[in-house]
Design a protein around this motif. Sequence first.
Motif, PDB file in Angstrom:
ATOM      1  N   SER A 192      30.135  52.411 -21.795  1.00 48.67           N
ATOM      2  CA  SER A 192      31.344  51.656 -22.096  1.00 48.67           C
ATOM      3  C   SER A 192      31.756  51.855 -23.548  1.00 48.67           C
ATOM      4  O   SER A 192      32.944  52.030 -23.860  1.00 48.67           O
ATOM      5  CB  SER A 192      31.120  50.170 -21.809  1.00 48.67           C
ATOM      6  N   GLU A 193      30.766  51.855 -24.460  1.00 45.38           N
ATOM      7  CA  GLU A 193      31.066  52.059 -25.879  1.00 45.38           C
ATOM      8  C   GLU A 193      31.686  53.430 -26.136  1.00 45.38           C
ATOM      9  O   GLU A 193      32.497  53.587 -27.051  1.00 45.38           O
ATOM     10  CB  GLU A 193      29.783  51.918 -26.698  1.00 45.38           C
ATOM     11  N   LEU A 194      31.316  54.412 -25.315  1.00 45.14           N
ATOM     12  CA  LEU A 194      31.830  55.777 -25.500  1.00 45.14           C
ATOM     13  C   LEU A 194      33.166  55.993 -24.797  1.00 45.14           C
ATOM     14  O   LEU A 194      33.671  57.115 -24.762  1.00 45.14           O
ATOM     15  CB  LEU A 194      30.801  56.793 -24.998  1.00 45.14           C
ATOM     16  N   GLY A 195      33.725  54.911 -24.239  1.00 44.63           N
ATOM     17  CA  GLY A 195      35.066  54.995 -23.688  1.00 44.63           C
ATOM     18  C   GLY A 195      35.164  55.099 -22.182  1.00 44.63           C
ATOM     19  O   GLY A 195      36.269  55.175 -21.628  1.00 44.63           O
ATOM     20  N   ALA A 196      34.039  55.143 -21.475  1.00 45.91           N
ATOM     21  CA  ALA A 196      34.069  55.246 -20.015  1.00 45.91           C
ATOM     22  C   ALA A 196      34.525  53.919 -19.411  1.00 45.91           C
ATOM     23  O   ALA A 196      34.402  52.854 -20.025  1.00 45.91           O
ATOM     24  CB  ALA A 196      32.696  55.636 -19.489  1.00 45.91           C
ATOM     25  N   LYS A 197      35.039  54.005 -18.195  1.00 47.06           N
ATOM     26  CA  LYS A 197      35.564  52.818 -17.514  1.00 47.06           C
ATOM     27  C   LYS A 197      34.600  52.369 -16.422  1.00 47.06           C
ATOM     28  O   LYS A 197      34.323  53.101 -15.477  1.00 47.06           O
ATOM     29  CB  LYS A 197      36.933  53.117 -16.903  1.00 47.06           C
ATOM     30  N   ARG A 198      34.095  51.142 -16.544  1.00 47.08           N
ATOM     31  CA  ARG A 198      33.215  50.558 -15.537  1.00 47.08           C
ATOM     32  C   ARG A 198      34.076  50.050 -14.387  1.00 47.08           C
ATOM     33  O   ARG A 198      34.947  49.214 -14.579  1.00 47.08           O
ATOM     34  CB  ARG A 198      32.418  49.415 -16.145  1.00 47.08           C
ATOM     35  N   ILE A 199      33.825  50.568 -13.174  1.00 44.77           N
ATOM     36  CA  ILE A 199      34.664  50.139 -12.047  1.00 44.77           C
ATOM     37  C   ILE A 199      33.986  49.086 -11.180  1.00 44.77           C
ATOM     38  O   ILE A 199      34.605  48.537 -10.270  1.00 44.77           O
ATOM     39  CB  ILE A 199      35.092  51.327 -11.172  1.00 44.77           C
ATOM     40  N   PHE A 200      32.700  48.824 -11.455  1.00 44.58           N
ATOM     41  CA  PHE A 200      32.012  47.735 -10.740  1.00 44.58           C
ATOM     42  C   PHE A 200      30.875  47.232 -11.600  1.00 44.58           C
ATOM     43  O   PHE A 200      30.316  47.950 -12.428  1.00 44.58           O
ATOM     44  CB  PHE A 200      31.486  48.215  -9.386  1.00 44.58           C
ATOM     45  N   ASP A 201      30.510  45.968 -11.383  1.00 42.24           N
ATOM     46  CA  ASP A 201      29.517  45.295 -12.223  1.00 42.24           C
ATOM     47  C   ASP A 201      28.145  45.975 -12.158  1.00 42.24           C
ATOM     48  O   ASP A 201      27.754  46.546 -11.134  1.00 42.24           O
ATOM     49  CB  ASP A 201      29.360  43.838 -11.787  1.00 42.24           C
TER      50      ASP A 201
END
Length: 642
Positions: A192-201
Amino acid sequence: MADPQMEASAGPELMEEGEPLLSNLDIFLFSLIVGLFVYWVVFRKKTEAIPEFKKLETPAPTARETSFIEKMKKTGKNIVVFYGSQTGTAEEFANRLSKDAQRYGMKGMAADPEEYDMSELSRLKEIDNSLAIFCMATYGEGDPTDNAQDFYDWLQEGDADLDGLNYTVFSLGNKTYEHYNAMGKYVDKRLSELGAKRIFDLGLGDDDGNLEEDFVSWREQFWPAVCEHFGVEATGEESSIRQYELKVHEDLNMNKIYTGELGRLKSFENQKPPFDSKNPFLAPVTVNRKLNKGGDRHLMHLELDITGSKIRYESGDHVAVYPTNDATIVNRLGEVLGVDLDTVISLNNLDEESNKKHPFPCPTTYRTALTHYLDITNSPRTNVLYELAQYASDPKDQENMRKMASSSPEGKALYQSWVLDSCRNILAILEDLPSLRPPIDHLCELLPRLQARYYSIASSSKVHPNSIHICAVVVEYKTKTGRTNKGVATNWLKSKVPTDNGHKATVPMYIRKSQFRLPFKASNPVIMIGPGTGIAPFMGFIQERAWLREQGKEVGETVLYFGCRHKNEDFLYQEELEAFEKEGVLTRLNVAFSRDQEHKVLFPARGWTTPTVHLQMDYTSTNCTLEGFLIKRPVSVYKGNV
C-alpha cells in the motif's frame, strides 16, 4: 678372336658414336623417383585439411522463466497468486485460489516468489483486469519463510512505484507467537505504501485455532469483492478441475524411477554436498535412547552423525528431518482403493507452461508417493472433501461432504466435529464412507505434500562439531472413533535404532538457520525457560556456555527454569543439568513438577537478585508467562518451545 687390347681401346670411340641418352643406372634412379612420387600422390594417406570453423556458441541450459508477466501474457492469465510457505499450507491455499479463478471467468497461476523477478510487480497493470494475491506465512519470531526472504528484502530496500497494481493478502500465522502474522501484515502495509491498491481486506489465519475455517470464510467474501471490482460474474461451474493428468509407465528403466528422493534422482545413493531442503544428507543415527525413567510416554534423545558432510550449525538452529509414513496405513489405502501400489506412474501438469511439472517427483510408484511424498495422516482440508465428493455413490455421503466444504455454519460445525475433533485422516474417511472410492491418481493430486519436521538442536557445535542432538516426545493418542493415531515423525524416529549388523539407520536431514541465539557478549546473564522438551535448545546453550568457561571467557549468570510432570519419571537430562549446576555452569537450576505438587505457581525469584522473576506455568494449556520482570542490567530471556 678379338684382341683384348683393341676392345679396350676402341670403347670410348664406340660410346661416342652410339651412346644411349640414359644409362641403366639413370633409368633405375629415375624410375625410383617416379615411383616414389606416384606413391606419395596416389597411395599415401592423405592428410585431412582442418576446416576453419566459426566458434560455436554453446547453447546455455534452458533458462528458467523469471518473468511472471511474460508467462501470464503467453498463457492468457490475469491473476497471479504468490505464496510464502514453509510447511506447504500457504502454497496449498495459493493453488486453491488460482483454481478458483476459473469459476469466475478468469485464469490464475500460483507462483513461488523465489523463482521470479518480483520487481515486475510494477508491470502487472499491463495486463487487463489483473490481480496479485499474496498468501504469506510467518515463520518463527515474525520472520519470512525461506522462499519469501528475497521478496521481503526487496520490499524493505526498494522504492518501486506500484501504482496501478491491484492486490490482496491472506496471512497465515499462530496467535501463540508474539509476532502474530507479522509477514502478511508487513506485505499488506508495504504494498500500500508503494502505491498499490488493496481490493479486499487483509485475511488473518490462525493455526492455533482453525486455519482452514479462517481461510474459507475469507475466501467466501473475497471472490464476490473481486467480481464487483472487475465487473464479472461467477460462471456457475462448480465441477472438479483437474490440474494433472495420469500417465502409467509399463516398461520404464528402474534407474529412472524416484524412490523417495526430494530432488536429484539417486541422490540418496550418491550423496553430494551442499545439503539443503532439496538435497538432504543421510545422517547415520549413532544414539537413540529413552530419556524418561517411567510413565506411559516415550521421550527420546537421538544423535545424528554429520561427519564428512560439511554441514555446520550453531546453537539455537533447527534440524529438519524428512520422515516417511507408516507402511501399515499405506498398504491399507491400497486395499481400500483396490489398486496395485507398485504401479509406476507420472502425474503431469496440464499447464505445459507451469514451472511445477508434477505434484511430487515423477515417475514413481503409488507406494513411494504415499510413503515419502504425500501427507496421509493429517485431517484433509475442505477443498479435498469437496473434490472427492463426486466419487461418493451414496447421495447422502456426497451431500455431507459438500456441506462440510461450504462456509455455512452447519457445514463448518459438521467439518469441525466429524473431521477435526475426531482426528479423521484420509484413510479413516474412506473407511467410514464405504461409498467413497475415488481414483487413486486424483487422490494423490489433492493430498498435500508430506513436509519436513523441525526440531531445535539440543547440542552445541563447539562441543559436538560432528553430531546433532534431537530431543522429542513420541506422539500417540486415541481418537473419538477409537482409532490410534501416531505422530509421523516421532514414531519414525523412534524406530531409527543404531545397529551393528552393517546396516546403518539413517535420517534425511538439513539445517535451517535460526535467529534464536545466545547474546553476543558471553558476560551477559541468560535466563532460559523450557518446560518439557522445550529444554532442547537450552541444552545447546548450556553446553556452549560451559565451553566458553573452559576457554577462559567471562561468562555471565546462566539460569534455567525447567518444569515437567513427575521428577522420578520425566526430569529430562537430570544428570547433565545437575552436573552443570555443580560445576557452576548453571548459576541456578529452578525445577518444578506439576503433578508432584498442588500449586501451578512454580518459580518465585528465591532471593536471586539480578532480576526479580515470577514464572507462571499452566500445564493445562502448556503456556508460560513471565510476570513482574525487572532487569537491572543487560540480560537475555528465552522461552523454549512448549
